[in-house]
Design a protein around this motif. Structure first.
Motif, mmCIF file in Angstrom:
data_model
loop_
_atom_site.group_PDB
_atom_site.id
_atom_site.type_symbol
_atom_site.label_atom_id
_atom_site.label_comp_id
_atom_site.label_asym_id
_atom_site.label_seq_id
_atom_site.Cartn_x
_atom_site.Cartn_y
_atom_site.Cartn_z
ATOM 1 N N UNK A 24 81.238 -65.139 9.433
ATOM 2 C CA UNK A 24 80.621 -66.166 8.594
ATOM 3 C C UNK A 24 81.538 -67.372 8.498
ATOM 4 N N UNK A 25 80.922 -68.519 8.167
ATOM 5 C CA UNK A 25 81.660 -69.732 7.841
ATOM 6 C C UNK A 25 81.079 -70.251 6.539
ATOM 7 N N UNK A 26 81.844 -70.262 5.456
ATOM 8 C CA UNK A 26 83.233 -69.848 5.332
ATOM 9 C C UNK A 26 83.361 -68.329 5.446
ATOM 10 N N UNK A 27 84.559 -67.890 5.803
ATOM 11 C CA UNK A 27 84.806 -66.464 5.928
ATOM 12 C C UNK A 27 84.795 -65.799 4.559
ATOM 13 N N UNK A 28 84.489 -64.507 4.568
ATOM 14 C CA UNK A 28 84.525 -63.739 3.328
ATOM 15 C C UNK A 28 85.926 -63.792 2.731
ATOM 16 N N UNK A 29 86.009 -63.971 1.427
ATOM 17 C CA UNK A 29 87.254 -64.021 0.659
ATOM 18 C C UNK A 29 88.136 -65.236 0.987
ATOM 19 N N UNK A 30 87.572 -66.243 1.629
ATOM 20 C CA UNK A 30 88.350 -67.447 1.958
ATOM 21 C C UNK A 30 88.544 -68.311 0.719
ATOM 22 N N UNK A 31 89.669 -69.015 0.679
ATOM 23 C CA UNK A 31 89.923 -70.016 -0.357
ATOM 24 C C UNK A 31 90.006 -71.359 0.366
ATOM 25 N N UNK A 32 89.033 -72.232 0.090
ATOM 26 C CA UNK A 32 88.911 -73.507 0.786
ATOM 27 C C UNK A 32 89.438 -74.646 -0.077
ATOM 28 N N UNK A 33 90.001 -75.651 0.559
ATOM 29 C CA UNK A 33 90.496 -76.820 -0.178
ATOM 30 C C UNK A 33 89.355 -77.686 -0.682
ATOM 31 N N UNK A 34 88.303 -77.816 0.145
ATOM 32 C CA UNK A 34 87.169 -78.652 -0.251
ATOM 33 C C UNK A 34 85.861 -77.907 -0.037
ATOM 34 N N UNK A 35 84.823 -78.414 -0.650
ATOM 35 C CA UNK A 35 83.508 -77.789 -0.603
ATOM 36 C C UNK A 35 82.956 -77.765 0.821
ATOM 37 N N UNK A 36 82.467 -76.613 1.292
ATOM 38 C CA UNK A 36 81.807 -76.591 2.605
ATOM 39 C C UNK A 36 80.433 -77.251 2.511
#
Length: 171
Positions: A24-36
């Motif tokens: 998946x994108x975003x990946x499961x359990x990912x912490x992103x800097x900005x909103x996808x």
């Protein structure tokens, strides 16, 4: 005979029992800097567009996706949904995938986070996947197997019991 066996072994392709989530994108359990901008899910089998879905919820259980779920016509294993601009926080993706090959349904959830969120807390959240077979499918499979057992049993009975009994009576 050897040619048939070799060809069969060579021509085999990978087959999954259900449309399993591969990535998946975003990946499961990912912490992103900005909103996808969107959530993309890739499955092991082509999907039934009218029966597959993605929903994204914030920590208050409010839906934050646009609702434009679509299966990519050029890649029927890819399911996407657009997102509104997300604020800092943890989000949960819930999905339902119905395989266009076998009609089996899988469902699942996974989290991701946006902004300065405790990465360990996000990593601790479990993702889940469930498989479900409709009762009608189970009944149909049972009836098919019962019919097959009767047909094979009948043939075996005739060959192993009936015909030998008739032959012994004629003597």
């Amino acid at each position: 005979m050897v040619t048939v066996v070799l060809y069969s072994a060579w021509a085999v392709t990978t087959v999954y029992a259900h449309a399993l989530l591969l990535r998946s994108t975003p990946q499961a359990n990912a912490v992103l800097e900005k909103s996808p901008v969107q959530v993309e899910l890739f499955f092991s089998e082509p999907l039934e567009p009218n029966l597959s879905s993605i929903k994204v919820y914030d920590s208050n259980n409010l839906q934050v996706d646009v609702g434009d779920v679509r299966v990519d016509p050029s890649d029927p294993t890819r399911l996407t949904v657009s997102l509104r601009s997300l604020v800092e926080g943890i989000y949960t993706v819930t999905w339902k995938a119905v395989s266009s090959i076998d009609g089996h349904q899988t469902t699942g959830t996974f989290p991701f986070a946006v902004g300065a969120v405790n990465a360990n807390a996000v990593q601790a959240i479990q993702q889940s996947t469930k498989f479900r077979l409709p009762i009608s499918t189970l009944v149909a499979k049972f009836l098919m197997l019962a019919a097959l057992a009767i047909l094979i049993g009948q043939r075996l009975f005739i060959t192993l019991v009936w015909n030998p009994a008739l032959k012994s009576n004629q003597n």
